[in-house]
Design a protein around this motif. Sequence first.
Motif, PDB file in Angstrom:
ATOM      1  N   ILE A  46      16.084 -16.628 -31.308  1.00 47.94           N
ATOM      2  CA  ILE A  46      16.520 -15.693 -30.266  1.00 47.94           C
ATOM      3  C   ILE A  46      17.968 -15.244 -30.468  1.00 47.94           C
ATOM      4  N   LEU A  47      18.888 -16.212 -30.579  1.00 51.17           N
ATOM      5  CA  LEU A  47      20.311 -15.839 -30.635  1.00 51.17           C
ATOM      6  C   LEU A  47      20.680 -14.966 -31.843  1.00 51.17           C
ATOM      7  N   PRO A  48      20.187 -15.266 -33.049  1.00 48.93           N
ATOM      8  CA  PRO A  48      20.556 -14.381 -34.165  1.00 48.93           C
ATOM      9  C   PRO A  48      20.163 -12.929 -33.909  1.00 48.93           C
ATOM     10  N   ALA A  84       7.797 -18.652 -31.924  1.00 49.98           N
ATOM     11  CA  ALA A  84       8.626 -19.793 -32.322  1.00 49.98           C
ATOM     12  C   ALA A  84       8.099 -21.083 -31.693  1.00 49.98           C
ATOM     13  N   ARG A  85       7.758 -21.020 -30.393  1.00 54.09           N
ATOM     14  CA  ARG A  85       7.264 -22.220 -29.724  1.00 54.09           C
ATOM     15  C   ARG A  85       5.931 -22.655 -30.308  1.00 54.09           C
ATOM     16  N   SER A  86       5.076 -21.664 -30.678  1.00 47.23           N
ATOM     17  CA  SER A  86       3.762 -22.028 -31.211  1.00 47.23           C
ATOM     18  C   SER A  86       3.889 -22.693 -32.580  1.00 47.23           C
ATOM     19  N   LEU A  87       5.044 -22.504 -33.240  1.00 43.39           N
ATOM     20  CA  LEU A  87       5.268 -23.208 -34.506  1.00 43.39           C
ATOM     21  C   LEU A  87       5.797 -24.624 -34.270  1.00 43.39           C
ATOM     22  N   ARG A 126      23.959 -12.305 -22.270  1.00 42.89           N
ATOM     23  CA  ARG A 126      22.732 -12.558 -21.514  1.00 42.89           C
ATOM     24  C   ARG A 126      21.750 -11.392 -21.652  1.00 42.89           C
ATOM     25  N   SER A 127      22.279 -10.175 -21.560  1.00 44.90           N
ATOM     26  CA  SER A 127      21.387  -9.018 -21.698  1.00 44.90           C
ATOM     27  C   SER A 127      20.783  -8.990 -23.092  1.00 44.90           C
ATOM     28  N   GLY A 128      21.541  -9.422 -24.094  1.00 43.76           N
ATOM     29  CA  GLY A 128      21.003  -9.488 -25.456  1.00 43.76           C
ATOM     30  C   GLY A 128      19.860 -10.484 -25.548  1.00 43.76           C
ATOM     31  N   ILE A 129      20.048 -11.653 -24.949  1.00 38.44           N
ATOM     32  CA  ILE A 129      19.005 -12.685 -24.982  1.00 38.44           C
ATOM     33  C   ILE A 129      17.746 -12.172 -24.291  1.00 38.44           C
ATOM     34  N   PRO A 173       9.481 -11.429 -25.439  1.00 38.04           N
ATOM     35  CA  PRO A 173       8.957 -12.787 -25.233  1.00 38.04           C
ATOM     36  C   PRO A 173       8.019 -13.246 -26.349  1.00 38.04           C
ATOM     37  N   SER A 174       7.399 -12.300 -27.063  1.00 38.23           N
ATOM     38  CA  SER A 174       6.481 -12.695 -28.134  1.00 38.23           C
ATOM     39  C   SER A 174       7.207 -13.448 -29.248  1.00 38.23           C
ATOM     40  N   GLN A 175       8.507 -13.160 -29.416  1.00 40.12           N
ATOM     41  CA  GLN A 175       9.271 -13.891 -30.424  1.00 40.12           C
ATOM     42  C   GLN A 175       9.403 -15.362 -30.024  1.00 40.12           C
TER      43      GLN A 175
END
Lengths: 308, 249
Positions: free
Chosen positions: A222-224, A207-210, A193-196, A201-203
């Motif tokens: 995010i996960l990778p 991704a969402r804007s794509l 969770r701390s990794g996530i 947030p810009s990442q």
Amino acid sequence: MKNEASREDSASQFNGENSQSKYDFGGKWQPSELELARRAARAKRNKRSAIIAALSSFFVLGGLAVIAVTSPGWKLLSDTFFKWAYGVEVLPKILLGFITNITLTTIATICVAFFGLSIALVRTSKAPALTPFRILATVYVDVFRGIPMLLVILLVGFGVPALQIQGLTNNVLILGLTAVIITYTAYVAEVIRSGILSIHPSQRAAARSLGLNYVQTMRHVILPQAFRRVTPPLLNDLVALIKDTGLVSILGVTDAVRAAQIASSRSFNYTPYVMAAIVFLLITIPLTRFTDRTLRKSIEQQNAQGLA
Amino acid sequence: MSNSVLEISKLRKSFDTELVLEDISIKVPEHTATVFIGASGSGKSTLLRCINLLEPIDDGVIKLDGEEITDVEINPDEVRRKIGMVFQAFNLFPHMSVLENIILAPMRVKGSSRDQAVDQAESLLKRFGLLDKAHQYPDRLSGGQQQRVAIIRSLALNPRLLLLDEITSSLDPVLVNEVLKTVRDLKAEGMTMVLATHEMGFAKQVADEVCFLKDGRILEWGTPDQILNKPQERQTQEFLKQVNEAGRL
């Protein structure tokens, strides 16, 4: 001399990739008198440092060894803990027990990875349908991260059979494994969770804007990155997990610790415990070194990204 | 003005108690560029994020090709694939090569095959002179190259509209030029764009309409010549004077 070379390497990296061709005027360059003198002085200084380090280590460590061996209690101490002949005699039993530790570790690692990731995803998601699960996950993590694992092993290992529910196992190995999984899932869920949360947030915005949806954003973006960041702490938890499988011996599981305990109580000699410790260390020390190296690499990688 | 690609009317947006955008109404016709100028904190970035549905709005309507995208029933993921967005900090995915960054959305969102997506990505990279960087990771690229890759990434879905959010603000002056040239090329090809920028010279070259944003409102708007050379409002004049003194005009 080896020091010399690596220092030059880092210097040329600092000057950029092309420094070699840029400052190497057709291969005709020869170091000046001044530079040669500097190199000689540096070599001399390095040699002196090495000699000082060797001498100081020899006297301090050697001195401590002499004090230990010549002290009046040394004979008793070595007979009690380091009776190698007896140690070798009981080693097969301890190794046989250690197979149980390795099996427990392997199965627990797989289960903990799966449940830990699931709980981390539930806790970081904002989906309204998951609200009850989010509450449960939070309570679960709070509780099991905050109590001694031994207590969980006792509760599950002795408590569950006391319920005498049909169909539930009384096998101490499975009950011990369950307790280990329950505890470590809570630890690992928090690390993931701390990794996530550590991914900017810009990442997510990119991704969402794509047009990627939540699941695709998590899975591909995010996960990778999060896993790359938390690999060192996860490896730390793996080392801790290997050690902690020894705790299930309290339920009567014949693991390396239990095997050592049996051998020791038969002879009133503690060498079997030392042997068990050595067996654990043979696995955990290399893994710790590997963790350190992974951590160093991960820091270098993050620094490189920061510079860009 | 025939059909507008983007039409915003009476948009209002606040963060908690702070009002950041109020009564924003604009029309962006096809093949034109609308440029927002204004001080930091005037709401430019927030406006672009609202258009891309990254931020929920408090009131008003946003239409893309005549369809209301602020409708609660609409799927924001489908809207976003029609709108490309480029960010100030590039926001490339650091764990993927340049090529992987570009093909991710076509493969996952549009369902293109890998070969198809790679072909398209390579032709885009070639067009913008970055083909030799296809297999590099973002951290090996200069800021200008990273930003051009980010532009290409947003073009890979053939968007109807491109949102450029201060895309040169984190670049040094030399690198700014290569990015601005890319945007001018896109404009020449007829891409419809909405930009937020601090580069007034660039705004002059590329904009069909310039809007001056002050405290979340469009204070003054018109052609680049009207706004940048003959501003009517005192606050616009002051802003441009400050920018001029900072040497960015």
